[in-house]
Scaffold this active site. Structure first.
Site, PDB file in Angstrom:
ATOM      1  NE  ARG A 137      -3.749   0.234   2.476  1.00  0.00           N
ATOM      2  CZ  ARG A 137      -4.474  -0.110   3.542  1.00  0.00           C
ATOM      3  NH1 ARG A 137      -4.215   0.426   4.717  1.00  0.00           N
ATOM      4  NH2 ARG A 137      -5.455  -0.985   3.434  1.00  0.00           N
ATOM      5  NE  ARG A 251      -8.354  -0.266  15.535  1.00  0.00           N
ATOM      6  CZ  ARG A 251      -8.394  -1.002  14.418  1.00  0.00           C
ATOM      7  NH1 ARG A 251      -7.426  -0.931  13.536  1.00  0.00           N
ATOM      8  NH2 ARG A 251      -9.422  -1.818  14.198  1.00  0.00           N
ATOM      9  CE  LYS A 252      -8.283   2.055   9.259  1.00  0.00           C
ATOM     10  NZ  LYS A 252      -9.339   2.118   8.213  1.00  0.00           N
ATOM     11  N   GLY A 508     -16.686  -6.102   1.202  1.00  0.00           N
ATOM     12  CA  GLY A 508     -16.674  -7.548   1.413  1.00  0.00           C
ATOM     13  C   GLY A 508     -16.985  -8.015   2.816  1.00  0.00           C
ATOM     14  CB  CYS A 513     -12.358  -1.322   3.052  1.00  0.00           C
ATOM     15  SG  CYS A 513     -11.627  -2.180   4.452  1.00  0.00           S
ATOM     16  N   GLY A 514     -15.157  -0.553   1.632  1.00  0.00           N
ATOM     17  CA  GLY A 514     -15.854  -0.058   0.436  1.00  0.00           C
ATOM     18  C   GLY A 514     -16.957   0.923   0.788  1.00  0.00           C
TER      19      GLY A 514
HETATM   20 FE1  SRM Z   1      -9.714  -1.055   4.999  1.00  0.00          FE
HETATM   21  C1  SRM Z   1      -8.497  -3.429   7.053  1.00  0.00           C
HETATM   22  C2  SRM Z   1      -8.429  -2.661   2.440  1.00  0.00           C
HETATM   23  C3  SRM Z   1     -10.222   1.706   3.199  1.00  0.00           C
HETATM   24  C4  SRM Z   1     -11.855   0.113   7.440  1.00  0.00           C
HETATM   25  N1  SRM Z   1      -8.620  -2.740   4.864  1.00  0.00           N
HETATM   26  C5  SRM Z   1      -8.206  -3.555   5.864  1.00  0.00           C
HETATM   27  C6  SRM Z   1      -7.215  -4.600   5.336  1.00  0.00           C
HETATM   28  C7  SRM Z   1      -5.828  -4.046   5.541  1.00  0.00           C
HETATM   29  C8  SRM Z   1      -7.371  -5.956   6.031  1.00  0.00           C
HETATM   30  C9  SRM Z   1      -6.330  -6.946   5.614  1.00  0.00           C
HETATM   31  O1  SRM Z   1      -5.245  -6.978   6.185  1.00  0.00           O
HETATM   32  O2  SRM Z   1      -6.593  -7.698   4.703  1.00  0.00           O
HETATM   33  C10 SRM Z   1      -7.647  -4.633   3.855  1.00  0.00           C
HETATM   34  C11 SRM Z   1      -6.572  -5.003   2.854  1.00  0.00           C
HETATM   35  C12 SRM Z   1      -7.192  -5.815   1.730  1.00  0.00           C
HETATM   36  C13 SRM Z   1      -6.401  -5.779   0.474  1.00  0.00           C
HETATM   37  O3  SRM Z   1      -5.677  -6.749   0.202  1.00  0.00           O
HETATM   38  O4  SRM Z   1      -6.550  -4.822  -0.282  1.00  0.00           O
HETATM   39  C14 SRM Z   1      -8.253  -3.260   3.690  1.00  0.00           C
HETATM   40  N2  SRM Z   1      -9.273  -0.525   3.219  1.00  0.00           N
HETATM   41  C15 SRM Z   1      -8.841  -1.362   2.255  1.00  0.00           C
HETATM   42  C16 SRM Z   1      -8.899  -0.713   0.890  1.00  0.00           C
HETATM   43  C17 SRM Z   1      -7.802  -1.180  -0.051  1.00  0.00           C
HETATM   44  C18 SRM Z   1     -10.280  -0.976   0.278  1.00  0.00           C
HETATM   45  C19 SRM Z   1     -10.342  -0.662  -1.194  1.00  0.00           C
HETATM   46  O5  SRM Z   1     -10.527  -1.599  -1.951  1.00  0.00           O
HETATM   47  O6  SRM Z   1     -10.187   0.494  -1.572  1.00  0.00           O
HETATM   48  C20 SRM Z   1      -8.837   0.777   1.309  1.00  0.00           C
HETATM   49  C21 SRM Z   1      -7.419   1.263   1.442  1.00  0.00           C
HETATM   50  C22 SRM Z   1      -7.377   2.719   1.833  1.00  0.00           C
HETATM   51  C23 SRM Z   1      -5.986   3.294   1.767  1.00  0.00           C
HETATM   52  O7  SRM Z   1      -5.546   3.548   0.642  1.00  0.00           O
HETATM   53  O8  SRM Z   1      -5.370   3.503   2.812  1.00  0.00           O
HETATM   54  C24 SRM Z   1      -9.480   0.679   2.683  1.00  0.00           C
HETATM   55  N3  SRM Z   1     -10.776   0.642   5.307  1.00  0.00           N
HETATM   56  C25 SRM Z   1     -10.939   1.613   4.378  1.00  0.00           C
HETATM   57  C26 SRM Z   1     -12.003   2.491   4.762  1.00  0.00           C
HETATM   58  C27 SRM Z   1     -12.557   3.639   3.926  1.00  0.00           C
HETATM   59  C28 SRM Z   1     -11.993   4.973   4.251  1.00  0.00           C
HETATM   60  O9  SRM Z   1     -10.887   5.099   4.797  1.00  0.00           O
HETATM   61  O10 SRM Z   1     -12.693   5.930   3.925  1.00  0.00           O
HETATM   62  C29 SRM Z   1     -12.482   2.018   5.971  1.00  0.00           C
HETATM   63  C30 SRM Z   1     -13.679   2.563   6.764  1.00  0.00           C
HETATM   64  C31 SRM Z   1     -13.407   3.896   7.302  1.00  0.00           C
HETATM   65  C32 SRM Z   1     -12.649   3.862   8.580  1.00  0.00           C
HETATM   66  O11 SRM Z   1     -11.552   3.295   8.661  1.00  0.00           O
HETATM   67  O12 SRM Z   1     -13.157   4.422   9.530  1.00  0.00           O
HETATM   68  C33 SRM Z   1     -11.690   0.868   6.306  1.00  0.00           C
HETATM   69  N4  SRM Z   1     -10.105  -1.555   6.988  1.00  0.00           N
HETATM   70  C34 SRM Z   1     -11.051  -0.976   7.772  1.00  0.00           C
HETATM   71  C35 SRM Z   1     -11.092  -1.664   9.037  1.00  0.00           C
HETATM   72  C36 SRM Z   1     -11.998  -1.314  10.226  1.00  0.00           C
HETATM   73  C37 SRM Z   1     -11.340  -0.262  11.066  1.00  0.00           C
HETATM   74  C38 SRM Z   1     -11.806  -0.255  12.488  1.00  0.00           C
HETATM   75  O13 SRM Z   1     -11.653   0.782  13.154  1.00  0.00           O
HETATM   76  O14 SRM Z   1     -12.261  -1.260  12.985  1.00  0.00           O
HETATM   77  C39 SRM Z   1     -10.138  -2.695   8.949  1.00  0.00           C
HETATM   78  C40 SRM Z   1      -9.782  -3.712  10.034  1.00  0.00           C
HETATM   79  C41 SRM Z   1      -8.805  -3.163  11.002  1.00  0.00           C
HETATM   80  O15 SRM Z   1      -8.205  -2.097  10.815  1.00  0.00           O
HETATM   81  O16 SRM Z   1      -8.643  -3.840  12.008  1.00  0.00           O
HETATM   82  C42 SRM Z   1      -9.542  -2.604   7.668  1.00  0.00           C
HETATM   83 FE1  SF4 Z   2     -13.507  -6.417   4.495  1.00  0.00          FE
HETATM   84 FE2  SF4 Z   2     -11.984  -4.327   3.925  1.00  0.00          FE
HETATM   85 FE3  SF4 Z   2     -11.249  -6.753   3.213  1.00  0.00          FE
HETATM   86 FE4  SF4 Z   2     -13.274  -5.530   1.953  1.00  0.00          FE
HETATM   87  S1  SF4 Z   2     -11.120  -4.951   1.944  1.00  0.00           S
HETATM   88  S2  SF4 Z   2     -13.244  -7.617   2.631  1.00  0.00           S
HETATM   89  S3  SF4 Z   2     -14.242  -4.495   3.706  1.00  0.00           S
HETATM   90  S4  SF4 Z   2     -11.454  -5.927   5.297  1.00  0.00           S
END
Ligand code: SRM
Ligand code: SF4
Length: 589
Positions: A137, A251-252, A508, A513-514
Site C-alpha cells: 500500500r 489505532r489508524k 466484502g 472499506c468499500g
Molecule cells: Fe480497509 C483493514 C483494504 C479503506 C476500514 N482494509 C483492511 C485490510 C488491511 C485488512 C487486511 O489486512 O486484509 C484490507 C486489505 C485488503 C487488500 O488486500 O486490499 C483493507 N481498506 C482497504 C482498501 C484497499 C479498500 C479498497 O478496496 O479500496 C482501502 C485502502 C485505503 C488506503 O488507501 O489507505 C481501505 N478501510 C478503508 C475504509 C474507507 C476509508 O478510509 O474511507 C475504511 C472505513 C473507514 C474507517 O476506517 O473508519 C476501512 N479496513 C477498515 C477496518 C476497520 C477499522 C476499524 O476501526 O475497525 C479494517 C480492520 C482493522 O483495521 O482492524 C480494515
Molecule cells: Fe472487508 Fe476491507 Fe477486506 Fe473488503 S477490503 S473484505 S471491507 S477488510
C-alpha cells in the site's frame, strides 16, 4: 485465459498549463525537506526495565505506557511493546536481502514481523489467499500521480505476470499486488526515487491524506488542497522515510481536507476532517470535525470540534492532534480505540483544550457558519468539465472497481502526457482524472483506446460504483466484490434507465472499506443461503448521503445470495421502487 488475480482486462496532460513550472516537478517536490516541528516533542523517557531497546514504548509518556502494558491492552499493543512497528523500516531491507541471498525462507521468519510489523512499511502479507505474496500500500497525498510515477508503478507489478495487478483504493491511493519480500527493497527504493512511499500506510498510522481530486483546476474550490496535503504528508512522515514518533498511535487515523461544497473526501467519515470555509472578510479557515469512522462494531459520523483553525495552524494542529491521540488514546479493546473514543471519553471541550495545550496555548477561532442561498448538487467527476483556467478541461474516466494492470498504468501515463499536463488524479471512487486538457485536443483524446476500457461516459450505475478488495485477496472478505460488482452493475445499466445517478458501494465485510454506508445502495459481504446451501451473500443498505448533508445508509435486507440471477433482480426491484428506475424498452448490450 485470465488468472483469478486478473479481474478484468481493462485495466493521464500537457500542453504546459498556465500554472506549470511542470506539475511533475511540483509533485516530486514532496521529497523536499519540511519545516521542523512546530510543537517540539519532549525527550523520550528512559525505557522501563525488561523492555527491549526497540520497544514501541519509546515515544510514549508514562500514562500511555501504563495503558500499553495493562493486561487489558489489545494484542497489537503487546506486539508494539515487544518491538515497534517502525523497526519494519530497517527489517524490510534486511529480510529482503536475506531472502534474495537464499539465507532464509519467509515461512521461517518471525510471524509477527511478517504478518503485522511489515505493514508499517506498507507490506501486507496476503497469507490466507496468496501465501508469500504481499500487497504493497502506498501513500498518494491528494491522489496526484505523475507519468513517471505511473510508469514506475507499471514496472513494479509487470514482473509478476498474472499475479501482478494494482487497485485504486477508496482513499484515492494505490495498492500494488503480487510483490514478494525479496523484491520489496527494490520497489521501496524505486518508490522513493519517484517521490512516493509505502511507509506508514498501514496499521496504527495516519492513512492516505485525501483532498479535492480536482484541486487547482476547480472553479469552485476555496483553496488548493494539494500543497497542504503534500506538506502534511512530508511533515508527518519524514518525507516518506517514516517518523518513529508517530509510529505507535493507538489505532489508524484518517485525515482529509475538503475545499468545496461537494465534500469529495468525505469529512463525515474521517477521524479528522478539515472543512475549508470563507469568512465574511474572505479569509479561508478550516472548521474541524472529528471522530467519523466505520468498523465491525460501530459506524459513526464525525462531530464538530467546535472551532475553526487558520491555514497557518493546519500543520501544527495536525501534529498536536497526533500527539494527543498517541498520548491519551485508549489502548484496550481494539474495537474501542479510534479517535472518537478518546473524544467521547474526555469530552469535546477538554479535547480541544488538550490540543491548545499541545500547541503551547494556541487559540482557535469560532466555527464559521456559512449560509448558502442556493442548493448544491454534488458534482460528478467523470466526463469532460471546464476548468477554472480558460480553454482547459478535466476529463474523468471510470476505472471499473479501480483495478489496474501494468499496461493500464503505461497507457494512462501516455495519455496524460499526450493530451494533458502529464499528471493524473485518482479518486476515492476509484477512478482517474486527467487535468489541463486543451479544448482542441478533446476530440482526439476521447477516441483513445484507453477509454474503451475506462469509459469517460459510463453507464449511470457504473459511474457511481465503488468496491473494496473483497475475498479475492482479503482474508476478512466474506464475499467476492470487484468482479461481481462490475458484472452486476453492468447488467443493471443494460436493463434500466435512471434519471439520476445512484451510487452503489460494495464492501466484502463489516469493516466497510468499500464504505457501504455512504452508498445510495450499499452491499456488504455476509453469509446467505441459496436452495438450502450456505453461499456467499450480502446485506443491503439504503439511504447513504454524501456532500453537504451527509447521512449513513441503514440496513435494508440481509442474506441476499451473491448469485447474479438472484442479486440482479433484487437490486432491480430496489432501483425501480426506491430510485425511480424504469425498464429499458430494449436492453442495451
Ligand atoms: Fe480497509 C483493514 C483494504 C479503506 C476500514 N482494509 C483492511 C485490510 C488491511 C485488512 C487486511 O489486512 O486484509 C484490507 C486489505 C485488503 C487488500 O488486500 O486490499 C483493507 N481498506 C482497504 C482498501 C484497499 C479498500 C479498497 O478496496 O479500496 C482501502 C485502502 C485505503 C488506503 O488507501 O489507505 C481501505 N478501510 C478503508 C475504509 C474507507 C476509508 O478510509 O474511507 C475504511 C472505513 C473507514 C474507517 O476506517 O473508519 C476501512 N479496513 C477498515 C477496518 C476497520 C477499522 C476499524 O476501526 O475497525 C479494517 C480492520 C482493522 O483495521 O482492524 C480494515
Ligand atoms: Fe472487508 Fe476491507 Fe477486506 Fe473488503 S477490503 S473484505 S471491507 S477488510
Amino acid at each position: 485465459m485470465q488468472s483469478r488475480q486478473c479481474l478484468n482486462r481493462k485495466a493521464s496532460g500537457a500542453r504546459p498549463c498556465a500554472n506549470s513550472r511542470s506539475l511533475t516537478a511540483r509533485v516530486l517536490a514532496t521529497a523536499a525537506p519540511v519545516a521542523p516541528s512546530a510543537t517540539p516533542a519532549s525527550a523520550p523517557l528512559p525505557l522501563p526495565d525488561g523492555v527491549g531497546e526497540h520497544s514501541g514504548l519509546k515515544h510514549l509518556p508514562e500514562a500511555a505506557r501504563t495503558r500499553a502494558l495493562d493486561k487489558k491492552a489489545n494484542k497489537f499493543e503487546k506486539v508494539k511493546v515487544e518491538k515497534c512497528g517502525s523497526r519494519a523500516w530497517n527489517d524490510v531491507f534486511e529480510l529482503s536481502s536475506l531472502l534474495k541471498e537464499g539465507k532464509t525462507k519467509w515461512e521461517d521468519l518471525n510471524l509477527d514481523d511478517v504478518d503485522i510489523r511489515l505493514k508499517w512499511a506498507g507490506l501486507f502479507h496476503r497469507g490466507k489467499r496468496t501465501p508469500g505474496k504481499f500487497m504493497m500500500r502506498l501513500k498518494v497525498p491528494n491522489g496526484e500521480l505523475t507519468a513517471a510515477q505511473l510508469r514506475f508503478l507499471a514496472s513494479s507489478i509487470a514482473p509478476y505476470g498474472a499475479d501482478g495487478c494494482a487497485d485504486i483504493t477508496t482513499r484515492a491511493n494505490i495498492q500494488l499486488r503480487g510483490v514478494t519480500m525479496e523484491d520489496s527493497e527494490t520497489v521501496i527504493k524505486g518508490l522513493w526515487d519517484v517521490g512516493l512511499t509505502s511507509f506508514q500506510s498501514g496499521m496504527d498510522s495516519v492513512r492516505n491524506l485525501t483532498g479535492n481530486p480536482i484541486a487547482g483546476v476547480d472553479p469552485h474550490e476555496l483553496v488548493d488542497t494539494r500543497p497542504l496535503l503534500r506538506d502534511m504528508e512530508a511533515m508527518l512522515f519524514n518525507n516518506g522515510k517514516g517518523r518513529e514518533e508517530f509510529a505507535n498511535l493507538p489505532r489508524k487515523l484518517n485525515i482529509c481536507i475538503s475545499s468545496t461544497r461537494d465534500d469529495f473526501p468525505h469529512t463525515h467519515i474521517n477521524d479528522v476532517g478539515y472543512e475549508a470555509v470563507a469568512k465574511p472578510n474572505g479569509e479561508v479557515v478550516y472548521n474541524v470535525v472529528v471522530g467519523g469512522y466505520f468498523s465491525i462494531k460501530r459506524n459513526i459520523m464525525s462531530i464538530p470540534l467546535g472551532c475553526s483553525i487558520t491555514q497557518d495552524q493546519l500543520m501544527p494542529f495536525t501534529e498536536a492532534l497526533l500527539r494527543v491521540f498517541r498520548d491519551h488514546g485508549p489502548r484496550g479493546d481494539r474495537q474501542q480505540t479510534r479517535l472518537m473514543w478518546l473524544v467521547e471519553a474526555v469530552g469535546v471541550d477538554k479535547f480541544r483544550q488538550l490540543l491548545s495545550e499541545y500547541m503551547g496555548g494556541a487559540t482557535f477561532g469560532e466555527p464559521v457558519h456559512v449560509h448558502h442561498d442556493q442548493p448544491w448538487e454534488r458534482r460528478n467527476l467523470l466526463g469532460v468539465h471546464r476548468q477554472r483556467q480558460a480553454g482547459l478541461n478535466w476529463v474523468g474516466a471510470c476505472v471499473p472497481a479501480g483495478r489496474l494492470h501494468a499496461a493500464d498504468f503505461e497507457e494512462i501515463a501516455a495519455v496524460a502526457e499526450k493530451y494533458g499536463d502529464g499528471t493524473v488524479r485518482i479518486t476515492c471512487e476509484e477512478n482517474v482524472i486527467f487535468t489541463n486538457v486543451p479544448d482542441a485536443k478533446l476530440e482526439a483524446m476521447k477516441a483513445e483506446p484507453l477509454f474503451q476500457r475506462f469509459p469517460i461516459f459510463p453507464g449511470v450505475l457504473l459511474s457511481g460504483m465503488v468496491s473494496c478488495t473483497g475475498n479475492q485477496f482479503c482474508g476478512f472478505g466474506l464475499a467476492e466484490t470487484k468482479a461481481k460488482a462490475v458484472k452486476v452493475v453492468e447488467a443493471l445499466d443494460a436493463q434500466l434507465e435512471l434519471s439520476r445517478p445512484v451510487r452503489i458501494q460494495f464492501t466484502g465485510c463489516p469493516n466497510s472499506c468499500g464504505q457501504a454506508q455512504v452508498g445510495d445502495i450499499g452491499l456488504m459481504g455476509a453469509p446467505a443461503k441459496h436452495e438450502g446451501k450456505a453461499v456467499e451473500g450480502y446485506k443491503i443498505f439504503l439511504g447513504g448521503k454524501i456532500g453537504e448533508n451527509p447521512a449513513l445508509a441503514t440496513e435494508f435486507a440481509q442474506g441476499v445470495p451473491a448469485i447474479e440471477s438472484v442479486l440482479v433482480p433484487r437490486l432491480k426491484e430496489i432501483l425501480i421502487s426506491e430510485f425511480g428506475a424504469k425498464e429499458r424498452a430494449t436492453a442495451t448490450a
